[in-house]
Design a protein around this motif. Structure first.
Motif, PDB file in Angstrom:
ATOM      1  N   ILE A  45       0.871  -1.238   0.162  1.00  9.94           N
ATOM      2  CA  ILE A  45      -0.042   0.144   0.048  1.00  9.94           C
ATOM      3  C   ILE A  45       0.787   1.403  -0.026  1.00  9.94           C
ATOM      4  CG2 ILE A  45      -1.473   1.338   1.415  1.00  9.94           C
ATOM      5  CD1 ILE A  45      -2.717  -1.509   2.334  1.00  9.94           C
ATOM      6  N   SER A  48       2.870   1.443  -3.465  1.00 10.81           N
ATOM      7  CA  SER A  48       1.985   1.708  -4.675  1.00 10.81           C
ATOM      8  C   SER A  48       1.638   3.226  -4.318  1.00 10.81           C
ATOM      9  CB  SER A  48       0.867   0.854  -4.721  1.00 10.81           C
ATOM     10  OG  SER A  48       0.057   1.159  -3.489  1.00 10.81           O
ATOM     11  N   GLY A  49       1.327   3.864  -3.248  1.00  6.10           N
ATOM     12  CA  GLY A  49       1.314   5.197  -2.948  1.00  6.10           C
ATOM     13  C   GLY A  49       2.395   6.065  -3.736  1.00  6.10           C
ATOM     14  N   GLU A  52       2.597   6.038  -7.334  1.00  4.48           N
ATOM     15  CA  GLU A  52       1.476   6.829  -8.207  1.00  4.48           C
ATOM     16  C   GLU A  52       2.194   8.090  -7.838  1.00  4.48           C
ATOM     17  OE1 GLU A  52      -1.582   6.518  -9.244  1.00  4.48           O
ATOM     18  OE2 GLU A  52      -1.466   4.217  -8.849  1.00  4.48           O
ATOM     19  N   THR A  53       2.796   8.663  -6.755  1.00  4.99           N
ATOM     20  CA  THR A  53       3.430   9.729  -6.981  1.00  4.99           C
ATOM     21  C   THR A  53       4.567  10.022  -7.855  1.00  4.99           C
ATOM     22  OG1 THR A  53       3.029   9.537  -4.357  1.00  4.99           O
ATOM     23  CG2 THR A  53       3.976  11.811  -5.054  1.00  4.99           C
ATOM     24  N   LEU A  56       3.132  10.743 -11.165  1.00  6.45           N
ATOM     25  CA  LEU A  56       2.793  11.857 -11.155  1.00  6.45           C
ATOM     26  C   LEU A  56       4.032  12.730 -11.893  1.00  6.45           C
ATOM     27  CD1 LEU A  56      -0.051  12.590  -8.737  1.00  6.45           C
ATOM     28  CD2 LEU A  56      -0.181  12.986 -11.255  1.00  6.45           C
ATOM     29  N   GLU A  59       5.233  12.435 -15.251  1.00  8.08           N
ATOM     30  CA  GLU A  59       4.223  13.081 -16.038  1.00  8.08           C
ATOM     31  C   GLU A  59       4.309  14.580 -16.017  1.00  8.08           C
ATOM     32  OE1 GLU A  59       0.402  11.267 -15.281  1.00  8.08           O
ATOM     33  OE2 GLU A  59       0.914   9.524 -15.786  1.00  8.08           O
ATOM     34  N   GLN A  60       4.461  14.979 -14.767  1.00  6.38           N
ATOM     35  CA  GLN A  60       4.906  16.677 -14.879  1.00  6.38           C
ATOM     36  C   GLN A  60       6.168  16.921 -15.456  1.00  6.38           C
ATOM     37  OE1 GLN A  60       2.105  18.077 -13.779  1.00  6.38           O
ATOM     38  NE2 GLN A  60       3.170  19.979 -14.585  1.00  6.38           N
TER      39      GLN A  60
ATOM     40  N   PRO B  45      -3.972   2.738  -2.218  1.00  4.36           N
ATOM     41  CA  PRO B  45      -2.597   3.170  -1.581  1.00  4.36           C
ATOM     42  C   PRO B  45      -2.724   4.495  -0.749  1.00  4.36           C
ATOM     43  CG  PRO B  45      -2.815   3.705  -4.112  1.00  4.36           C
ATOM     44  CD  PRO B  45      -4.006   2.661  -3.719  1.00  4.36           C
ATOM     45  N   LEU B  46      -1.865   4.489   0.079  1.00  8.66           N
ATOM     46  CA  LEU B  46      -1.820   5.409   0.804  1.00  8.66           C
ATOM     47  C   LEU B  46      -1.694   6.800   0.306  1.00  8.66           C
ATOM     48  CD1 LEU B  46       0.664   4.953   3.965  1.00  8.66           C
ATOM     49  CD2 LEU B  46      -1.839   4.845   3.976  1.00  8.66           C
ATOM     50  N   VAL B  51      -3.420  12.037  -4.676  1.00  7.35           N
ATOM     51  CA  VAL B  51      -2.591  11.503  -5.978  1.00  7.35           C
ATOM     52  C   VAL B  51      -4.079  11.528  -6.868  1.00  7.35           C
ATOM     53  CG1 VAL B  51      -1.767   9.708  -7.350  1.00  7.35           C
ATOM     54  CG2 VAL B  51      -0.913  10.150  -4.923  1.00  7.35           C
ATOM     55  N   GLU B  58      -3.181  17.269 -13.357  1.00  3.34           N
ATOM     56  CA  GLU B  58      -1.991  16.782 -14.276  1.00  3.34           C
ATOM     57  C   GLU B  58      -2.816  16.651 -15.666  1.00  3.34           C
ATOM     58  OE1 GLU B  58       0.542  14.709 -16.747  1.00  3.34           O
ATOM     59  OE2 GLU B  58      -1.141  13.552 -15.730  1.00  3.34           O
TER      60      GLU B  58
END
Lengths: 255, 363
Positions: A45, A48-49, A52-53, A56, A59-60, B45-46, B51, B58
């Motif tokens: 968890i 994967s958090g 995701e960041t 992002l 992508e940015q 996810p946390l 996000v 985004e």
């Protein structure tokens, strides 16, 4: 109470306490057994958090690259890099070999400095007053007629604009500045603009590729992709930034 | 009595042990059940909510990047086409074109009849471009639409923006604000009832290119129109003056053509090809009759209409923007280039003499 009964009572109490302690230990052991706990889930968890960041961020980063104005002194920058390459100042951090491979072969893509530089020299309109997105769009015409030259120009410009100091490694004897340039791939057509899929980094004709200084199997294994579209004269083009987890960079000796 | 107390104490310890074991089993059961629930629930996810919110920004940013890049390209491509089209509207000049040069003036000659009298009237029309902003924005809109229509995202098409060309010193700037906002939606499963995370944004842009098209437009149109009806030498002289007056623009006369084949038939009747014919067919070739008398003749003419010839003049003019940043190796001058071609203004001046150079009777 006789002595025997007292002893029996004492033994029973000790056994009861020992039984509790043992039971608690069993519970604790069970809780620690792999597969019986959610440690992995919790780690996943959290991981994967952060994935995701990171996604992002990539992508940015791509959007930022595409909005970057192209420098008017692009040719001078390329010339500076060529000179440093000739002087053997760029080195692969792992192998110790020259790293930029201006005139060498990286997989099946041939980056020819002369051709790329000539195209940039003869067509200042492709970069002057343009952003990186505009530069890519302007290269399309040349890509259609001279794909190899366009590829070389794209690689040179990408390295010259985006190669930047990544970290400084200081030991007791040496100080090395580590530079990196990004892996950026452009596909002008042959993809579905409604849902552009990431393309593989392996060399493949039909795209513009600047594979940077971090192209190896290890870094490819943990790659994050960011994909976006930019307009060109005919159709949108797909631009992909590959962000390897492990960056194998080039170094510059301190002047 | 003592034995009864001891029995109670033992029973109490035994019961506490049994309850303890039952409680521990219950605790274990609860923990494992909740683990299973955790596994089954496919936990997010946390920080996934943060996000997700960021990813909507985004996604919007990606669309705005596409819009900005489209506008930037559209501004330059529109300027290139505008220049090639003689600074005329997208529909072209009302005076037509000569070769690929749009005419800023045009001369025509036409027959008119007033009170039964016919005559040829020469009309020299001025078609000098007038409204810079309106014409230029039409080109930008076309180019912007071409690019946005290829994007399968959520951007409004070009007619969905209020486009404004705003004056900016030494540059051409176009601003656009979408008439309606775009909404990015993401499903939100956090609540019992499925809801949507919605991010609304009104796309807008402000892009410019370092070409002062508005100034070029007014300078070129006023000086270009002044060259009308001048002869070749006078135009060349005037162009020389313009080139020394404003070194940023380079004028050149790419051709001057005089053509006098413009015919106009007035409709007025006339006679032509008049000749004498012998009255007597018996007259011999020496114009004498058989009996030695002179053979009489009569004049015979063809009847036709009066046709007048007029001369027209066409001057082909090109104005280039000097910019040494774009000078290629070995070139004396650099000219402003774009990925679509050089920014140049092409136009032709065409006019006609008021009076005919000749009139003739045509059958």
């Amino acid at each position: 109470m006789n002595k025997k009964a007292l002893l029996g009572d004492f033994v029973l109490k000790v056994f009861t306490i020992l039984f509790y302690i043992m039971f608690l230990m069993i519970v604790l052991i069970i809780l620690k057994l792999p597969g019986c706990t959610n440690d992995k889930d919790v780690t996943d968890i959290i991981r994967s958090g952060s994935d995701e960041t990171l996604q992002l961020k990539v992508e940015q980063q791509l959007i930022t690259y595409l909005r970057t104005p192209m420098p008017d002194d692009l040719l001078e920058r390329i010339e500076r890099m060529r000179q440093m390459d000739e002087d053997g100042e760029f080195t692969d951090m792992q192998s110790g070999e020259p790293a930029l491979k201006w005139n060498g072969i990286v997989d099946t893509i041939v980056f020819r400095l002369k051709d790329g530089k000539k195209l940039i020299e003869q067509h200042p309109e492709i970069y002057k007053g343009q952003t990186y997105a505009g530069f890519i769009a302007a290269l399309e015409r040349h890509f259609r007629s001279e794909p190899e030259k366009a590829n070389a120009a794209f690689d040179l410009a990408t390295r010259a604009v985006f190669a930047q100091k990544y970290e400084e490694r200081i030991t007791r004897k040496t100080s090395k500045e580590v530079y990196a340039s990004p892996i950026i791939i452009v596909k002008y057509d042959g993809f579905n603009p409604e849902s552009p899929e990431p393309i593989k980094t392996e060399a493949k004709p039909g795209d513009l590729r600047s594979i940077g200084d971090s192209y190896d199997a290890v870094s490819l294994a943990a790659m994050k992709y960011a994909v976006t579209l930019i307009p060109t004269e005919d159709n949108p083009a797909m631009v992909q930034l590959n962000a390897p987890a492990l960056i194998q960079n080039v170094r510059l000796p301190r002047a | 009595m003592k034995n009864t107390k001891k029995g109670a104490v033992d029973l109490f310890i035994f019961l506490v042990g049994v309850f303890g074991i039952i409680m521990l089993i219950v605790i274990l059961f609860a923990i494992f059940t909740s683990y299973d629930d955790l596994k089954r629930a496919d936990p997010k996810p946390l920080g996934y909510k943060a996000v997700e919110i960021l990813s909507t920004y985004e996604e919007a940013d990606e669309s705005l990047l596409y819009l900005d890049a489209s506008t930037r390209q559209a501004i330059e491509n529109a300027l290139y086409r505008f220049g090639q089209n003689g600074l005329q509207p997208t529909t072209g000049s009302e005076c037509g074109s000569a070769s690929f040069y749009q005419k800023w003036s045009g001369g025509t000659v036409e027959k008119t009849t007033t009170g039964g009298m016919s005559q040829c009237i020469v009309t020299n029309t001025e078609c000098t471009p007038k409204d810079f902003e309106k014409s230029y924005i039409a080109y930008v809109s076309e180019e912007l639409n071409k690019r946005i229509s290829g994007y399968k995202g959520i951007l409004p098409k070009a007619d969905g923006y209020d486009l404004i060309q705003s004056p900016k010193d030494g540059a051409t700037e176009v601003k656009g604000i979408a008439k309606t906002p775009i909404t990015i939606k993401k499903a939100n499963y956090d609540t019992a009832v499925k809801t949507e995370l919605s991010y609304e944004i009104k796309p807008s842009f402000r892009e410019s290119t370092d070409i002062d098209a508005a100034s070029h437009f007014s300078y070129t149109t006023s000086n270009g129109a002044a060259l009308n009806k001048k002869d070749e030498i006078a135009i060349k002289k005037e162009i020389e003056n313009l080139n020394s007056e404003n070194p940023k623009l380079e004028w050149s006369l790419n051709g001057f053509i005089k053509e006098c084949k413009n015919m106009c038939n007035t409709g007025e009747s006339c006679t032509t090809n008049c000749h004498f014919e012998k009255d007597e067919p018996k007259c011999n070739d020496d114009d004498f009759a058989e009996e030695g008398e002179f053979c009489p003749r009569h004049e015979v003419c063809d009847t036709g209409t009066v046709e007048e010839s007029y001369c027209s003049y066409t001057a082909y003019i090109q104005v280039r923007i000097k910019d040494d940043r774009y000078k290629l190796p070995g070139e004396a001058n650099g000219y402003r280039k774009t990925p679509y071609g050089n920014i140049e203004y092409w136009f032709a001046l065409n006019w006609m003499d008021e009076s005919p150079i000749k009139s003739e009777c045509v059958v």
